[in-house]
Design an enzyme around this catalytic site. Structure first.
Site, PDB file in Angstrom:
ATOM      1  N   HIS A   1       6.120  17.881   9.997  1.00  0.00           N
ATOM      2  CA  HIS A   1       7.065  17.448   8.968  1.00  0.00           C
ATOM      3  C   HIS A   1       7.746  16.130   9.298  1.00  0.00           C
ATOM      4  O   HIS A   1       8.425  15.572   8.444  1.00  0.00           O
ATOM      5  CB  HIS A   1       8.166  18.506   8.814  1.00  0.00           C
ATOM      6  CG  HIS A   1       7.645  19.879   8.521  1.00  0.00           C
ATOM      7  ND1 HIS A   1       7.248  20.246   7.246  1.00  0.00           N
ATOM      8  CD2 HIS A   1       7.420  20.946   9.320  1.00  0.00           C
ATOM      9  CE1 HIS A   1       6.822  21.505   7.288  1.00  0.00           C
ATOM     10  NE2 HIS A   1       6.914  21.952   8.535  1.00  0.00           N
TER      11      HIS A   1
ATOM     12  N   GLU B   1       0.853  -1.189   0.000  1.00  0.00           N
ATOM     13  CA  GLU B   1       0.000   0.000   0.000  1.00  0.00           C
ATOM     14  C   GLU B   1       0.883   1.230   0.000  1.00  0.00           C
ATOM     15  O   GLU B   1       2.074   1.148   0.277  1.00  0.00           O
ATOM     16  CB  GLU B   1      -0.837   0.054   1.295  1.00  0.00           C
ATOM     17  CG  GLU B   1      -1.879  -1.011   1.419  1.00  0.00           C
ATOM     18  CD  GLU B   1      -2.582  -0.956   2.777  1.00  0.00           C
ATOM     19  OE1 GLU B   1      -2.292  -0.033   3.563  1.00  0.00           O
ATOM     20  OE2 GLU B   1      -3.402  -1.836   3.034  1.00  0.00           O
TER      21      GLU B   1
END
Lengths: 385, 292
Positions: free
Chosen positions: B247, B209
């Protein structure tokens, strides 16, 4: 589960990590008042569940309370689009008003889970501020990564190595060691998936200060933190996503016109892929979980139909052990309850497939049954085309 | 032959007295798995469906010589159950439980890595050697005995892939659902390694995935080590970029994670990648044809 910057800073403060003096505001008048308290000169920061706000116009240094109020008026209700929000952006409903700080140096500091080592990982860089991902891409040697052994926890000497690598010396270095250790303690005790301070600054006066902070709690650990659901700002979430969450369903809003109900995230993604391959555009997808039950299927169906963009529904359930006749009953019940007249294509696999199909075809709904994934996608695209 | 489990494997079930624990115990036994014991703290001494229940895993192992555990313990106690399985010296623990907190799994994984116990999962469908033994929640009837090894991060998408393989006349040696959680026991490479050494496995189908870098790692390992043809499918080519915080995730993955990049890397490493989820069986046939 995300929280706002101002909430993250409250938690940091409780763990002894220094943060700027600030106040959260819900109206532009409150922004003005808070600005007065700070002495006029202050930073106005839109609170949304994403980073990159500065470049999107969500952060501003103002000099007088009137200016603060004006900017507050401009921000409230505005949708900020940043690289982290997705294309629709997020609406500003809360604003943080903070004292302005004279910054000498900026750093990046975070703790998050590293899948590769299965450990919490401390990430630090002397190149703090907005372009940290750019730094990571272009000069990875400027990023310090340290995987924390859960047996020993984070040790002071390890934190010191990081602080020294950031170029800190003397008492600020020792302050930073304490800050890093507190951050790790906070990360564990609060069951975080991510704690990020960006930037961590050294002020011109020589103090460390967490200028911006982001927290993501581990959704799986909410049972240990009953206060977490109350901290969520639901205005930052799609109302249908919230509704789906109540029934333990995962709902994602998309751009097209086909509502999708699938069990399992992998199969859901594969279903979107195959719909696009056949020229269809999904309006949303709803993952009812690997072990779909009749109740979940029924609730999921109602949520999909509440999305006015959905002009047809594609159901793809690989039932496995769950019986297809029971899933079919769930669909029929829900469709009947909301008087669904949209075209429906159902692809089911599992036991009692034929019984399930027969129930659907005899139900009087505008429904077709598909034999396999490709056949199902082709049918719904044809029915809507 | 097969990997991890076979028809003589003796299995105990942690959390056997729970609703889904009991249901799937019955399903596995009906499939032919040898379920020799159950473990539920505080319920030791009873029999459930004719299966003796013990208070601890160690006790169950002592009396029944079980070597495999299937774990259905609810999330708050599941990491403890994994630790207990490792401590009792089992060969394999298969943890089905979904929703274990990260902090708990960090610790459990640390302990398990240094133990002699292999861990599959958590949050996975389990392991099946078709026709012999099922330790998990997958529907048995879609599988057929054969020579393709299957390894997957996904649950129901694995069922879809297995069904296509079976429909294409490709039976399976063993299917392993490694689970989709951020912290798992066996990873793609660990399972590929076993398939590489298994004389009865002639080819491998891998289901990945978007997100993380596990597929890329597997691709390089395949290029350097794999003696058998591999086909793959990566779900999420059209998935929209999601909202995210901060981030840190992007720094760690270093730009990996997109389906396009995973597919390109896999192809560069000699893996046949199915271009559509409707053609997973075809991709496996093609991979066998080109190398066989």
């Amino acid at each position: 589960m995300n929280i706002h910057e101002y909430q993250a800073k409250e938690i940091l403060d409780a763990y002894g990590i220094p943060v700027p003096r600030g106040r959260v505001a819900l109206t532009s008048d409150q922004v003005e008042r808070a600005s007065k308290e700070m002495g006029g000169r202050c930073v106005i920061k839109a609170q949304i569940y994403a980073g990159g706000r500065g470049k999107a116009g969500g952060v501003k240094l103002v000099h007088v309370p009137e200016q603060a109020q004006e900017f507050g008026k401009e921000l409230f209700g505005k949708r900020l689009v940043t690289p982290q929000t997705g294309p629709d952006g997020l609406k500003v409903r809360r604003i943080l008003v903070e004292e302005a700080v004279e910054i000498a140096r900026e750093f990046y500091l975070s703790i998050t889970l590293d899948r590769e080592t299965s450990r919490y990982c401390l990430i630090a860089s002397a190149e703090g501020g907005v372009d940290i991902e750019e730094v990571a891409r272009k000069s990875p040697e400027k990023i310090h990564l340290f995987a924390i052994d859960p047996y020993t926890g984070l040790r002071p000497y390890q934190a010191r190595k990081i602080a020294l690598a950031l170029g800190l010396t003397g008492s600020v270095c020792e302050d930073c060691v304490e800050l890093i250790l507190n951050l790790y303690r906070c990360c564990l005790e609060k069951d975080c998936q991510l704690v990020e301070i960006n930037p961590l600054v050294v002020t011109k006066a020589g103090w460390l200060l967490a200028m911006d902070a982001k927290f993501t709690f581990d959704d799986n650990a909410v049972f240990r933190h009953r206060e977490y659901p109350d901290m969520v700002d639901y205005s930052q979430l799609d109302p249908l996503e919230i509704n789906a969450g109540k029934y333990d369903l995962a709902y994602i809003k998309l751009k097209g016109n086909i509502g999708c109900m699938v069990n399992g995230a992998g199969l859901a993604m594969a279903t979107l892929d195959v719909l696009k391959e056949f020229g269809g555009e999904p309006a949303n997808f709803l993952d009812v979980g690997g072990g779909a039950t009749r109740e979940k299927v029924a609730e999921a169906f109602k949520i999909i139909l509440e999305d006015s963009d959905a002009k047809g529904v594609f159901v793809n359930i690989f039932g496995g052990i769950m019986r297809c006749d029971i899933i079919a009953q769930g669909i029929i019940e829900a469709a009947g309850e909301v008087k669904c007249i949209l075209p429906i294509v159902v692809r089911m696999d599992g036991s009692k497939v034929e019984e399930g199909k027969k129930l659907l075809l005899d139900s009087g709904l505008n429904v077709q049954c598909a034999d396999n994934l490709g056949d199902g996608a082709a049918r719904i695209v044809r029915m809507l085309g | 032959m097969s990997i991890l489990i076979h028809k003589e494997s003796k299995i105990l079930v942690q959390g056997i007295t729970g609703r889904s624990g009991l249901f799937h115990t019955q399903q596995c036994r009906d499939y032919g798995s040898k379920i020799v014991a159950g473990v539920t703290p505080g319920r030791g001494g009873i029999h459930i469906e004719g299966i003796p229940v013990f208070n601890t895993v160690a006790e169950a192992v002592h009396y029944t010589k079980a070597t495999v555990s299937m774990i259905f313990v609810p999330p708050p106690a599941a990491a403890d159950a994994i630790l207990e399985a490792c401590d009792a010296g089992l060969e394999l623990a298969v943890c089905i439980t979904e929703g274990i907190p990260i902090r708990d799994m960090v610790l459990a994984r640390r302990y398990q890595e240094e133990s002699g116990t292999r861990l599959v999962g958590p949050n996975c469908p389990g392991v099946i050697t078709p026709g012999e033994c099922k330790v998990g929640i997958m529907p048995g009837y879609i599988h057929r005995q054969g020579k393709i090894g299957v390894v997957s991060r996904s649950g129901t998408l694995t069922y879809e892939a297995v069904k296509q393989l079976t429909d294409s006349g490709l039976g399976q040696s063993t299917c392993v659902g490694i689970g989709g959680d951020p912290i798992i026991g066996m990873k793609f490479i660990d399972v590929l390694h076993l398939f590489n050494e298994d004389p009865e496995t002639e080819g491998v189908f891998m289901i990945g995935e978007i997100g993380g870098g596990a597929e890329e790692d597997a691709a390089f390992w395949i290029r350097d080590n794999m003696k058998k043809p591999v086909a793959a499918f990566i779900a999420g080519v059209t998935a929209p970029p999601g909202k995210r915080m901060g981030h840190a995730g992007a720094i760690i993955t270093g730009g990996k994670g997109r389906a396009e990049d995973k597919i390109r890397t896999l192809e560069e490493c000699g893996v046949t990648v199915a271009t559509s989820p409707t053609r997973m069986g075809e991709a496996m046939s093609a991979a066998l044809g080109s190398k066989g």
